[in-house]
Write a protein that holds these residues in place. Structure first.
Motif, PDB file in Angstrom:
ATOM      1  N   GLU A 117     -16.886 -58.544 -43.204  1.00 25.84           N
ATOM      2  CA  GLU A 117     -15.716 -57.371 -42.265  1.00 25.84           C
ATOM      3  C   GLU A 117     -14.693 -58.778 -42.851  1.00 25.84           C
ATOM      4  O   GLU A 117     -13.833 -57.901 -42.620  1.00 25.84           O
ATOM      5  N   TYR A 118     -15.226 -59.725 -42.406  1.00 22.11           N
ATOM      6  CA  TYR A 118     -13.545 -60.665 -42.404  1.00 22.11           C
ATOM      7  C   TYR A 118     -13.453 -60.910 -44.071  1.00 22.11           C
ATOM      8  O   TYR A 118     -11.865 -60.987 -43.693  1.00 22.11           O
ATOM      9  N   ARG A 119     -14.262 -61.417 -44.623  1.00 26.84           N
ATOM     10  CA  ARG A 119     -13.562 -61.359 -45.747  1.00 26.84           C
ATOM     11  C   ARG A 119     -13.296 -60.316 -46.604  1.00 26.84           C
ATOM     12  O   ARG A 119     -11.854 -59.951 -47.307  1.00 26.84           O
ATOM     13  N   ILE A 120     -13.955 -59.071 -46.708  1.00 25.01           N
ATOM     14  CA  ILE A 120     -12.903 -57.930 -47.659  1.00 25.01           C
ATOM     15  C   ILE A 120     -12.174 -57.093 -46.462  1.00 25.01           C
ATOM     16  O   ILE A 120     -12.144 -56.129 -45.748  1.00 25.01           O
ATOM     17  N   SER A 121     -11.154 -57.641 -46.588  1.00 26.97           N
ATOM     18  CA  SER A 121      -9.571 -57.187 -45.767  1.00 26.97           C
ATOM     19  C   SER A 121      -8.876 -56.662 -47.295  1.00 26.97           C
ATOM     20  O   SER A 121      -8.549 -56.769 -47.827  1.00 26.97           O
ATOM     21  N   LEU A 122      -9.067 -55.088 -46.778  1.00 28.62           N
ATOM     22  CA  LEU A 122      -8.291 -54.437 -47.723  1.00 28.62           C
ATOM     23  C   LEU A 122      -7.022 -53.420 -47.833  1.00 28.62           C
ATOM     24  O   LEU A 122      -6.276 -53.015 -48.237  1.00 28.62           O
ATOM     25  N   ARG A 123      -6.358 -54.700 -46.471  1.00 33.31           N
ATOM     26  CA  ARG A 123      -4.910 -54.312 -46.172  1.00 33.31           C
ATOM     27  C   ARG A 123      -4.089 -54.560 -47.925  1.00 33.31           C
ATOM     28  O   ARG A 123      -3.315 -54.679 -48.216  1.00 33.31           O
ATOM     29  N   SER A 124      -3.953 -55.611 -48.536  1.00 33.42           N
ATOM     30  CA  SER A 124      -4.275 -56.331 -49.768  1.00 33.42           C
ATOM     31  C   SER A 124      -4.173 -55.306 -51.203  1.00 33.42           C
ATOM     32  O   SER A 124      -3.593 -55.098 -52.140  1.00 33.42           O
ATOM     33  N   VAL A 125      -5.518 -54.149 -50.891  1.00 27.28           N
ATOM     34  CA  VAL A 125      -5.120 -53.222 -52.559  1.00 27.28           C
ATOM     35  C   VAL A 125      -4.600 -52.254 -52.210  1.00 27.28           C
ATOM     36  O   VAL A 125      -4.322 -51.452 -50.497  1.00 27.28           O
ATOM     37  N   HIS A 126      -4.377 -51.433 -53.274  1.00 28.93           N
ATOM     38  CA  HIS A 126      -3.833 -49.459 -53.074  1.00 28.93           C
ATOM     39  C   HIS A 126      -5.281 -48.843 -52.842  1.00 28.93           C
ATOM     40  O   HIS A 126      -5.486 -48.070 -52.647  1.00 28.93           O
ATOM     41  N   PHE A 127      -6.217 -49.195 -53.842  1.00 31.39           N
ATOM     42  CA  PHE A 127      -7.874 -48.205 -53.976  1.00 31.39           C
ATOM     43  C   PHE A 127      -8.692 -49.138 -54.116  1.00 31.39           C
ATOM     44  O   PHE A 127      -8.655 -50.579 -55.120  1.00 31.39           O
ATOM     45  N   VAL A 128      -9.786 -48.985 -54.592  1.00 30.32           N
ATOM     46  CA  VAL A 128     -11.296 -49.961 -54.749  1.00 30.32           C
ATOM     47  C   VAL A 128     -11.887 -48.428 -55.959  1.00 30.32           C
ATOM     48  O   VAL A 128     -11.712 -47.258 -55.858  1.00 30.32           O
ATOM     49  N   ILE A 129     -12.244 -49.486 -57.005  1.00 32.54           N
ATOM     50  CA  ILE A 129     -13.177 -49.066 -57.286  1.00 32.54           C
ATOM     51  C   ILE A 129     -14.778 -49.466 -57.557  1.00 32.54           C
ATOM     52  O   ILE A 129     -14.730 -50.402 -57.419  1.00 32.54           O
ATOM     53  N   LEU A 130     -15.699 -48.011 -57.606  1.00 34.60           N
ATOM     54  CA  LEU A 130     -17.054 -48.707 -57.386  1.00 34.60           C
ATOM     55  C   LEU A 130     -18.085 -48.081 -58.376  1.00 34.60           C
ATOM     56  O   LEU A 130     -17.425 -47.631 -59.377  1.00 34.60           O
ATOM     57  N   GLY A 131     -17.637 -49.861 -59.368  1.00 26.51           N
ATOM     58  CA  GLY A 131     -18.446 -49.878 -60.652  1.00 26.51           C
ATOM     59  C   GLY A 131     -19.260 -49.503 -61.228  1.00 26.51           C
ATOM     60  O   GLY A 131     -19.981 -48.745 -60.671  1.00 26.51           O
ATOM     61  N   GLY A 132     -19.565 -49.592 -62.565  1.00 23.98           N
ATOM     62  CA  GLY A 132     -20.614 -48.700 -63.049  1.00 23.98           C
ATOM     63  C   GLY A 132     -21.656 -49.930 -63.246  1.00 23.98           C
ATOM     64  O   GLY A 132     -21.481 -50.517 -61.699  1.00 23.98           O
ATOM     65  N   GLY A 133     -23.063 -49.060 -63.108  1.00 21.46           N
ATOM     66  CA  GLY A 133     -24.238 -50.066 -62.853  1.00 21.46           C
ATOM     67  C   GLY A 133     -24.866 -49.126 -61.626  1.00 21.46           C
ATOM     68  O   GLY A 133     -24.242 -48.330 -60.788  1.00 21.46           O
TER      69      GLY A 133
END
Length: 480
Positions: A117-133
């Motif tokens: 919760e501390y490290r994954i800050s989404l403030r700097s990204v516009h979108f997320v890709i839930l990857g393959g696999g």
């Protein structure tokens, strides 16, 4: 037992690979060649930092976060990440938009002490890709929950689910694939969070779709999840099979000498398989049965003139070939005095890059694949394959190609006659007809992904039209 008869991209960071574990041929030698412009498994840099900064200042810039099993030196997972980068870059640049894609793996080598919760800050990204696999699961729920809270768009890049607990039997799997049965699972928070967050893209196959729908049956309609296939099938679109084979002269000589009569075998160290025990069980007798069965098949193929090439997808696969298959072959050889493995069995001692891997599969008569993406890459180049169905994800994939007969449950493969029967079926296939079928599937997958990515880009442009980042700012890279 029967025997055969004769017959312009912008990326903010590059993953640094360790080279200490490969002996004479380190990862640096295997994966990094020339100026790095043709790296198959790393995010590419096609501009110097000064050029990157100039482009950031003069064009629209989007930042994305790719979630996947990256950083573990698994060829299949790294290639999926690279395919995502290439396909998204193609779509974004066609609209004059630059893209920087960071990566994160909650199972990465340094992730165990991470405060997500501390490290994954989404403030700097516009979108997320839930990857393959096979990452449709709870371990990504904290990130997805944060994306939901912030309203960050999430794209499923052919994401899959896998039966890690091995609760499903083949009868149930076949009924789900036939569409005659729907799994009913207790709804868990991560299922709801993933279902609510993923509004774009699609899933790997029908088994994954079933799980996605089952976990969100009260809120999600069946049509809300599309099956778009495994992105690994598009490897042939983006990478050119390379006959130079990483400059490995010994391998090149062996392949040239045995062209059209060698079989690729991909063996893995995995123990969590159907018909196997847990990974921490020392007496995995059921997997030992599978090892003996595969060893007998390899022995039989060599005796009738085939050659066998072991192609690893992870470093651990190499030691698994040594300690499991080669040891078993030595035992079998003591029973068959007329067989000589010298020159007939070749085990690659490093993880080849994707161009080399595709070439090796393309030149093979057929392949026997343990890992999912060994089968995927074999299909991508049109080489007939038999997939050892060690968990549900194998069947999830083959169903999307309408090639369910190309998978054999590892529990059944312990019976050497059953394994021989399946390989005999694959061996006798019409190669041209098989290639055409795979190319048709690849075309369908290609259209699926391009359409979904265009729709996604339109949606995020609408969302961020007035506040797209136009100047350099910090975009994190979470390798784990």
């Amino acid at each position: 037992m029967r025997e055969w008869m004769n017959g312009g991209w912008v990326v903010l960071c590059v993953l640094v690979w360790s080279s200490g574990v490969l002996g004479q041929q380190g990862l640096r030698q295997v994966f990094i060649q020339g100026d790095g412009s043709n790296l198959p498994n790393l995010f590419h840099i096609h501009a110097q930092q000064q050029q990157v900064e100039t482009q950031i200042q003069t064009t629209k810039m989007y930042y994305g976060l790719y979630l996947g099993c990256v950083g573990n030196f698994n060829l299949g997972d790294e290639v999926l990440a690279d395919i995502a980068l290439r396909m998204f870059t193609e779509s974004f640049t066609s609209r004059g938009i630059s893209l920087a894609l960071s990566r994160f793996n909650p199972h990465g080598p340094h992730a165990e002490n991470v405060n997500y919760e501390y490290r994954i800050s989404l403030r700097s990204v516009h979108f997320v890709i839930l990857g393959g696999g096979s990452i449709w699961g709870s371990e990504y729920s904290l990130i997805i929950k944060e994306a939901l809270r912030r309203g960050t768009p999430v794209f499923a890049f052919g994401t899959g689910w896998d039966d890690y607990t091995r609760l499903l039997n083949m009868d149930t799997i076949n009924k789900v694939l036939d569409g005659t049965f729907w799994l009913s699972l207790d709804t868990k928070p991560w299922m709801v969070e993933l279902g609510q967050a993923v509004k774009f893209g699609g899933l790997r196959g029908p088994l994954t779709r079933n799980i996605a729908v089952a976990g969100n049956s009260k809120d999600i309609k069946l049509g809300d999840f599309d099956v778009i296939g495994d992105a690994g099938m598009l490897a042939m679109d983006l990478f050119e099979p390379d006959s130079r084979l990483n400059g490995d002269q010994d391998l090149n000589s062996w392949v040239v000498a045995n062209k059209e009569r060698y079989v690729v075998v991909n063996w893995a160290y995995l123990n969590l398989i159907y018909g196997g025990l847990a990974a921490n069980d020392s007496n995995n007798d059921k997997k030992l049965d599978l090892i003996r069965s595969v060893a007998l098949v390899v022995n039989s193929m060599v005796r009738v003139g085939y050659r066998v090439l072991f192609v690893p997808f992870e470093m651990k696969d190499i030691s698994a070939v040594d300690t499991e298959i080669i040891n078993a072959l030595n035992i079998v050889a003591a029973q068959y005095k007329d067989v000589n493995y010298t020159g007939a069995v070749y085990s690659i001692r490093y993880v080849p890059d994707i161009e080399t891997t595709l070439y090796l599969f393309k030149q093979a008569r057929f392949s026997i694949c343990f890992r999912l993406h060994a089968a995927v890459f074999s299909a991508s180049v049109g080489t007939p394959f038999l997939a050892l169905g060690y968990r549900s994800k194998i069947f999830d994939f083959v169903q999307t190609l309408q090639l369910r007969e190309h998978a054999l449950n590892t529990d059944a493969a312990k019976d050497v006659d059953a394994l021989v029967q399946k390989i005999e079926f694959v061996r006798r296939l019409d190669r041209q007809e098989f290639e055409s079928k795979c190319e048709l599937a690849r075309e369908t997958f290609r259209n699926n992904y391009r359409t979904k990515i265009r729709e996604f880009l339109s949606a995020i442009q609408d969302k961020y039209e007035k506040r797209v980042i136009k100047s350099a700012s910090y975009a994190p890279n979470y390798i784990g």
